[in-house]
Design a protein around this motif. Structure first.
Motif, PDB file in Angstrom:
ATOM      1  N   ARG A 102       0.835  -1.205   0.000  1.00  0.00           N
ATOM      2  CA  ARG A 102       0.000   0.000   0.000  1.00  0.00           C
ATOM      3  C   ARG A 102       0.867   1.251   0.000  1.00  0.00           C
ATOM      4  O   ARG A 102       0.551   2.235  -0.675  1.00  0.00           O
ATOM      5  CB  ARG A 102      -0.953  -0.006   1.200  1.00  0.00           C
ATOM      6  CG  ARG A 102      -2.181  -0.833   0.943  1.00  0.00           C
ATOM      7  CD  ARG A 102      -3.250  -0.629   2.022  1.00  0.00           C
ATOM      8  NE  ARG A 102      -3.626  -1.961   2.447  1.00  0.00           N
ATOM      9  CZ  ARG A 102      -3.449  -2.481   3.650  1.00  0.00           C
ATOM     10  NH1 ARG A 102      -2.949  -1.758   4.621  1.00  0.00           N
ATOM     11  NH2 ARG A 102      -3.809  -3.707   3.906  1.00  0.00           N
ATOM     12  N   ASP A 105       2.212   1.628  -3.484  1.00  0.00           N
ATOM     13  CA  ASP A 105       1.130   2.075  -4.363  1.00  0.00           C
ATOM     14  C   ASP A 105       0.863   3.570  -4.183  1.00  0.00           C
ATOM     15  O   ASP A 105       0.745   4.310  -5.166  1.00  0.00           O
ATOM     16  CB  ASP A 105      -0.166   1.296  -4.075  1.00  0.00           C
ATOM     17  CG  ASP A 105      -0.076  -0.173  -4.413  1.00  0.00           C
ATOM     18  OD1 ASP A 105       0.873  -0.566  -5.120  1.00  0.00           O
ATOM     19  OD2 ASP A 105      -0.949  -0.936  -3.952  1.00  0.00           O
ATOM     20  N   ASP A 106       0.778   4.005  -2.922  1.00  0.00           N
ATOM     21  CA  ASP A 106       0.510   5.417  -2.645  1.00  0.00           C
ATOM     22  C   ASP A 106       1.625   6.304  -3.179  1.00  0.00           C
ATOM     23  O   ASP A 106       1.370   7.361  -3.754  1.00  0.00           O
ATOM     24  CB  ASP A 106       0.320   5.653  -1.147  1.00  0.00           C
ATOM     25  CG  ASP A 106      -0.976   5.058  -0.618  1.00  0.00           C
ATOM     26  OD1 ASP A 106      -1.877   4.738  -1.432  1.00  0.00           O
ATOM     27  OD2 ASP A 106      -1.087   4.893   0.618  1.00  0.00           O
ATOM     28  N   TYR A 107       2.873   5.876  -3.003  1.00  0.00           N
ATOM     29  CA  TYR A 107       4.001   6.682  -3.468  1.00  0.00           C
ATOM     30  C   TYR A 107       4.041   6.760  -4.991  1.00  0.00           C
ATOM     31  O   TYR A 107       4.266   7.829  -5.555  1.00  0.00           O
ATOM     32  CB  TYR A 107       5.323   6.135  -2.917  1.00  0.00           C
ATOM     33  CG  TYR A 107       6.486   7.050  -3.220  1.00  0.00           C
ATOM     34  CD1 TYR A 107       6.547   8.323  -2.663  1.00  0.00           C
ATOM     35  CD2 TYR A 107       7.492   6.654  -4.085  1.00  0.00           C
ATOM     36  CE1 TYR A 107       7.601   9.178  -2.954  1.00  0.00           C
ATOM     37  CE2 TYR A 107       8.551   7.499  -4.379  1.00  0.00           C
ATOM     38  CZ  TYR A 107       8.601   8.764  -3.815  1.00  0.00           C
ATOM     39  OH  TYR A 107       9.638   9.606  -4.114  1.00  0.00           O
ATOM     40  N   VAL A 108       3.787   5.644  -5.655  1.00  0.00           N
ATOM     41  CA  VAL A 108       3.774   5.648  -7.125  1.00  0.00           C
ATOM     42  C   VAL A 108       2.656   6.548  -7.629  1.00  0.00           C
ATOM     43  O   VAL A 108       2.854   7.340  -8.556  1.00  0.00           O
ATOM     44  CB  VAL A 108       3.648   4.213  -7.687  1.00  0.00           C
ATOM     45  CG1 VAL A 108       3.369   4.228  -9.180  1.00  0.00           C
ATOM     46  CG2 VAL A 108       4.906   3.418  -7.384  1.00  0.00           C
ATOM     47  N   LYS A 109       1.479   6.469  -7.018  1.00  0.00           N
ATOM     48  CA  LYS A 109       0.368   7.347  -7.422  1.00  0.00           C
ATOM     49  C   LYS A 109       0.741   8.813  -7.217  1.00  0.00           C
ATOM     50  O   LYS A 109       0.438   9.667  -8.058  1.00  0.00           O
ATOM     51  CB  LYS A 109      -0.893   7.006  -6.634  1.00  0.00           C
ATOM     52  CG  LYS A 109      -1.507   5.691  -7.051  1.00  0.00           C
ATOM     53  CD  LYS A 109      -2.664   5.309  -6.134  1.00  0.00           C
ATOM     54  CE  LYS A 109      -3.149   3.901  -6.445  1.00  0.00           C
ATOM     55  NZ  LYS A 109      -4.118   3.426  -5.455  1.00  0.00           N
ATOM     56  N   ILE A 112       3.106   9.802 -10.017  1.00  0.00           N
ATOM     57  CA  ILE A 112       2.396   9.912 -11.286  1.00  0.00           C
ATOM     58  C   ILE A 112       1.608  11.206 -11.346  1.00  0.00           C
ATOM     59  O   ILE A 112       1.629  11.926 -12.352  1.00  0.00           O
ATOM     60  CB  ILE A 112       1.472   8.686 -11.503  1.00  0.00           C
ATOM     61  CG1 ILE A 112       2.332   7.443 -11.764  1.00  0.00           C
ATOM     62  CG2 ILE A 112       0.489   8.934 -12.655  1.00  0.00           C
ATOM     63  CD1 ILE A 112       1.540   6.138 -11.742  1.00  0.00           C
ATOM     64  N   ASN A 113       0.938  11.554 -10.258  1.00  0.00           N
ATOM     65  CA  ASN A 113       0.154  12.790 -10.217  1.00  0.00           C
ATOM     66  C   ASN A 113       1.054  14.024 -10.253  1.00  0.00           C
ATOM     67  O   ASN A 113       0.645  15.083 -10.738  1.00  0.00           O
ATOM     68  CB  ASN A 113      -0.741  12.825  -8.991  1.00  0.00           C
ATOM     69  CG  ASN A 113      -1.881  11.834  -9.103  1.00  0.00           C
ATOM     70  OD1 ASN A 113      -2.337  11.546 -10.213  1.00  0.00           O
ATOM     71  ND2 ASN A 113      -2.306  11.287  -7.994  1.00  0.00           N
TER      72      ASN A 113
END
Length: 117
Positions: A102, A105-109, A112-113
């Motif tokens: 998680r 996932d949060d760091y990649v999102k 990306i943003n």
């Protein structure tokens, strides 16, 4: 036509399609150039692991190289295929605990943003 002939013929075809020399294939697949020459002549067949390295370097299906299928390229579009570095990251990701996944996932999102296309 025997397996050696089929492999040699398809290896040459893939190399020509990709405009790749024996030296380039040897470098990309991490195989001795003299061994590539023996494959091209049909003198020997590669072991399974080596076949996979050759197929990956040429971006073709291993089964196509040995005549098991007539499908030349993998079915994924080029923009969805992953590099060896990306595949290594995915393997590492799969070993993580759920909570750590998680976080990743949060760091990649977040990244990306931060850098939209």
């Amino acid at each position: 036509m025997d397996y050696n002939d089929i492999f040699a013929k398809r290896l040459k075809e893939a190399m020509e399609t990709r405009s790749m020399t024996s030296a380039e294939l040897a470098r990309k697949a991490d195989i001795d150039e003299a061994t590539i020459s023996r494959y091209r002549r049909g003198a020997i067949l590669p072991h399974r692991g080596t076949l996979g390295k050759i197929a990956a370097a040429l971006d073709v299906l291993p089964g196509w190289l040995v005549g098991e299928t007539d499908v030349f390229e993998p079915s994924l579009p080029l923009n969805l295929r992953v590099s060896n570095a990306e595949a290594s990251l995915v393997k590492g990701y799969r070993k993580l605990a759920r909570a750590d996944k998680r976080l990743v996932d949060d760091y990649v999102k977040f990244l990306i943003n931060r850098h939209p296309e």
